[in-house]
Design a protein around this motif. Structure first.
Motif, PDB file in Angstrom:
ATOM      1  N   ASP A 146       0.795  -1.293   0.039  1.00  0.00           N
ATOM      2  CA  ASP A 146       0.225  -0.064  -0.104  1.00  0.00           C
ATOM      3  C   ASP A 146       0.974   1.408   0.038  1.00  0.00           C
ATOM      4  O   ASP A 146       1.853   1.251   0.711  1.00  0.00           O
ATOM      5  CB  ASP A 146      -0.934   0.202   1.148  1.00  0.00           C
ATOM      6  CG  ASP A 146      -1.622   1.225   1.445  1.00  0.00           C
ATOM      7  OD1 ASP A 146      -2.688   1.519   0.503  1.00  0.00           O
ATOM      8  OD2 ASP A 146      -1.514   2.143   2.150  1.00  0.00           O
TER       9      ASP A 146
ATOM     10  N   LYS B 279      -6.976   0.907   2.314  1.00  0.00           N
ATOM     11  CA  LYS B 279      -6.075   0.227   1.332  1.00  0.00           C
ATOM     12  C   LYS B 279      -6.824  -0.078   0.051  1.00  0.00           C
ATOM     13  O   LYS B 279      -6.283   0.198  -1.085  1.00  0.00           O
ATOM     14  CB  LYS B 279      -5.536  -1.153   2.261  1.00  0.00           C
ATOM     15  CG  LYS B 279      -4.671  -1.933   1.238  1.00  0.00           C
ATOM     16  CD  LYS B 279      -4.211  -3.226   2.064  1.00  0.00           C
ATOM     17  CE  LYS B 279      -3.567  -3.975   1.220  1.00  0.00           C
ATOM     18  NZ  LYS B 279      -3.067  -5.507   1.854  1.00  0.00           N
ATOM     19  N   THR B 280      -8.026  -0.339   0.119  1.00  0.00           N
ATOM     20  CA  THR B 280      -8.951  -0.747  -0.986  1.00  0.00           C
ATOM     21  C   THR B 280      -8.823   0.536  -1.996  1.00  0.00           C
ATOM     22  O   THR B 280      -8.873   0.518  -3.088  1.00  0.00           O
ATOM     23  CB  THR B 280     -10.282  -1.347  -0.654  1.00  0.00           C
ATOM     24  OG1 THR B 280     -10.233  -2.472   0.155  1.00  0.00           O
ATOM     25  CG2 THR B 280     -11.014  -1.679  -1.904  1.00  0.00           C
TER      26      THR B 280
ATOM     27  N   SER C  59      -5.660   1.152  -3.784  1.00  0.00           N
ATOM     28  CA  SER C  59      -5.393   0.332  -4.838  1.00  0.00           C
ATOM     29  C   SER C  59      -6.391   0.896  -6.103  1.00  0.00           C
ATOM     30  O   SER C  59      -5.893   0.519  -7.120  1.00  0.00           O
ATOM     31  CB  SER C  59      -5.861  -1.039  -4.450  1.00  0.00           C
ATOM     32  OG  SER C  59      -7.154  -1.279  -4.377  1.00  0.00           O
TER      33      SER C  59
END
Length: 721
Positions: free
Chosen positions: A153, A259-260, A263
């Motif tokens: 990340d 984190k998602t 991304s």
């Protein structure tokens, strides 16, 4: 029976409860306390299992280390000291207190008179002393396990000039989303689901600005009216993400959300409230800071320390003059960046943080410390540049490195498109990045966070549908909320079946959105404006945790068309650097170019004069944006160029004919944006420079210089049939 446990001295720092893999270090700051007790609670029964008097005190921090304690342990404090409101002290060991550094807070606040340090109903309430225990109904702190696999990340690091902010409420955004699993709706996990990520990516926003997620309380008076503090500007824990938005109750859920989003290339910015706390004024509850060390944590009246200095309108102001309070805020900010990986902050009522004594000081200790901090100086810093105290309106006065919510931009754009006269000069400044506010201090156009709407006030749909506010549902007899909204209902108040009024409202929304996304600076979009969200005229829905505030995801044809229009505007902005310059316009040409970087034009094609700007009746103008004279370098050090654009604006209620700019006899203009059409897409016409183009009432057109030698028109009308 209270359990026996081994107690070690521990360390004064870090403050809070810190799990090191073998045990937990507890540390609490209090300058004026005479005794501090650490209370541990059983996670199953909720009963107190141990009470430890902290015998170690270093640098005004009370501390111990418990080798037998593990993550998940619940705890609170009781702090002893003088109860002398006249001297600013309000210690009361009968009140169970939250740890200001708690990383997790669990349990629901169940209000009772025993949460107050004084006796409600006493003849002199504020000077009385309440001896009832407040443990029942008080949330508890919980020792957190920081372990999380971040993997690769990394922060997206979106440059300011490419940033498109999107302000949203974690719960309200997904609470009614049909494609989000029901058990995840309204949560951090819900915000990280694929349908939500795909929506944000399709729209094209780069950074979500989350309304407050620090642990906050629902005001007692709201609960008494069956309402809640939905917005969350009532913080009680500066390190703990509120559990009310968690599907699992685990810290890892928030981290997974970040984190998602990372991304997917999307930044996470937190709206943070460091100017005041949920404890209110001197008649508020004793829940945390007041009972730990009232004289240190809060700004008190120098004339009578019994009372607070209130620059926030919320009853109290955190004492930024005290080094430990300043440390609390800095530690909190660093925690959210280093441990939770957020990308920046929007500071609520930021002027309150800059007050040294009474005056707002933009070079106060707070800004100096952030400016030199190797971590915080590198993230996005956004100020709401005002508070409610005298001299608190500080738009344009924050230091280099900071951006600001530009209320001047909001007000000028609203006034111009509703048809107010005498606004074109102000309009020019706002469209070009507000150089009058930011250039002299060495800041760039992206110091200006441009917005038409935000959580506080009308939504875009309501801005074009109501002249008055309708806040009766808040239970305050419609006295709350702004009265100066600069809104216009287009002829009929509220919802209507009148096709002409609805068409005008749709066009006004397209005008305002185009003005937002084609202006220099950083645009901020309020979540739901791109799909016509309404609050039914409520311009202060802070206490409405219901359908009034939640996004409605059932999109009819008009709402879908608006979404695609906004999506196209954002894509146009990102594709063309002329709409997101890194430097202010100079109004002149550069070496090798035969056009200026910007020209302001009358409808007849002449450049504007001083006399033209001063005309009160003027509501129409044109601006040429010279893309071939950007004078800026890309990331590889090469000169950037772009197309030339011509932006025509007509806020008058009558049509206006423009003579299109002619550049060296070679100009061909192509219509790329036209707000008179329902989809906002310009009709595929090519017009030669010097030809005439008639705009309909209250409309905006964007043209791009086109080199294709297609057939061109000498005159064209955009009036609706």
């Amino acid at each position: 029976m209270p359990m026996k446990m081994e107690i070690w001295p521990g360390r004064p720092y870090p403050l809070g409860a810190t799990w090191d893999g073998q045990g937990v270090n507890f540390s609490l700051f209090s300058e004026n306390a005479t005794r501090v007790d650490l209370c541990l609670f059983d996670g199953q029964t909720g009963r107190q299992s141990a009470c430890i008097t902290l015998s170690e005190r270093t640098d005004q921090c009370w501390h111990c280390y418990l080798p037998s304690v593990r993550p998940g342990q619940r705890y609170g404090y009781r702090v002893y000291g003088p109860y002398d409101p006249a001297q600013g002290h309000r210690f009361n060991p009968h009140k169970l207190l939250l740890d200001p550094y708690a990383k997790q807070i669990t349990g629901q606040m169940l209000w009772h008179d025993h949460h107050f340090g004084y006796t409600i109903g006493h003849p002199d309430e504020d000077l009385s002393f309440d001896t009832r225990d407040s443990m029942a109904g008080t949330p508890l702190c919980q020792v957190a396990d920081p372990a999380f696999v971040w993997g690769d990340d990394r922060r997206p690091n979106i440059p300011w000039d490419k940033t498109v902010l999107y302000e949203l409420h974690v719960k309200g955004f997904t609470r009614n989303h049909p494609k989000v699993p029901e058990h995840l709706r309204g949560t951090y996990a819900g915000l990280a689901t694929q349908p939500v990520i795909e929506y944000l990516q399709r729209l094209g926003v780069t950074s979500v600005e989350l309304m407050p997620i620090h642990e906050f309380l629902d005001d007692r008076h709201l609960l008494d009216r069956n309402l809640t503090n939905y917005w969350g500007y009532n913080t009680i824990g500066f390190f703990a993400p509120t559990v009310r938005y968690s599907a699992t109750g685990e810290l890892s859920e928030f981290k997974t959300m970040v984190k998602t989003l990372h991304s997917a290339g999307i930044e996470v910015i937190l709206d943070v409230v460091y100017n005041h706390t949920a404890e209110g004024n001197e008649r508020g509850p004793t829940l945390c800071f007041r009972g730990i060390d009232n004289a240190s944590y809060y700004r008190q009246s120098p004339i009578d320390p019994r009372y607070y200095m209130d620059f926030t309108g919320c009853g109290n102001t955190l004492n930024m003059l005290h080094p430990r309070v300043l440390q609390l805020i800095m530690d909190s900010l660093r925690y959210w960046v280093t441990e939770m990986h957020v990308d920046g902050f929007r500071f609520d009522l930021a002027a309150a943080l800059a007050r040294e004594l009474y005056e707002v000081d933009r070079l106060s200790a707070f800004f100096e410390i952030i400016g030199q901090d190797p971590i915080l100086s590198q993230v996005k810093l956004i100020a709401e540049p005002w508070d409610v105290g005298e001299g608190g309106y500080q738009v344009g006065n924050f230091p280099v490195g900071w951006t600001e919510w530009n209320a001047e931009y909001r007000d000028v754009m609203r006034a111009y498109w509703k048809g107010d006269g005498g606004r074109t000069g102000h309009l020019a400044y706002r469209l070009t990045g507000s150089s009058d506010l930011y250039e002299s201090s060495g800041r760039r156009p992206y110091a200006s966070i441009n917005f038409i709407t935000a959580h506080d006030g009308f939504t875009l749909e309501d801005l074009v549908s109501y002249n008055e506010k309708y806040n009766e549902a808040n239970g305050e007899d419609n006295r709350d909320g702004h009265n100066h909204n600069l809104s216009w209902n287009c002829g009929i108040e509220g919802p209507t079946d009148d096709p002409e009024v609805n068409a005008l409202r749709r066009r006004q929304k397209r005008n305002l959105l185009a003005s937002l996304l084609l202006a220099q600076g950083v645009p901020m979009l309020l979540a739901g404006d791109e799909i016509g969200r309404t609050q039914q005229g409520n311009n202060n829905a802070y206490c409405q945790d219901n359908e009034l505030s939640w996004l409605d995801w059932h999109l009819d044809e008009d709402r879908q068309r608006l979404f695609h229009y906004v999506r196209r505007l954002i894509a146009l902005r990102q594709e063309h650097p002329v709409f997101r310059r890194k430097h202010f316009f100079q109004g002149r040409s550069i070496a090798g170019a035969d056009v200026k970087d910007i020209m302001w034009l009358n409808p007849d094609g002449r450049e504007m004069t001083t006399q033209d700007w001063d005309q009160e009746h003027r509501r129409s103008l044109a601006v040429f944006l010279g893309g071939e004279v950007l004078g800026e370098l890309d990331a590889h050090g090469k000169q950037m160029t772009d197309d030339n654009f011509l932006l025509l604006l007509n806020a008058d209620h009558e049509p206006m004919t423009f003579t299109l700019l002619k550049l060296n006899g070679r100009t061909r203009w192509q219509i790329v944006l036209d707000t008179t059409t329902e989809d906002g897409i310009g009709r595929p016409r090519h017009l030669r420079g010097g030809s005439r183009l008639t705009l309909g009432p209250r409309s905006l057109v964007l043209l791009r210089e086109h080199s294709n030698h297609q057939e061109v028109d000498d005159e064209w009308s955009l009036l609706s049939p």
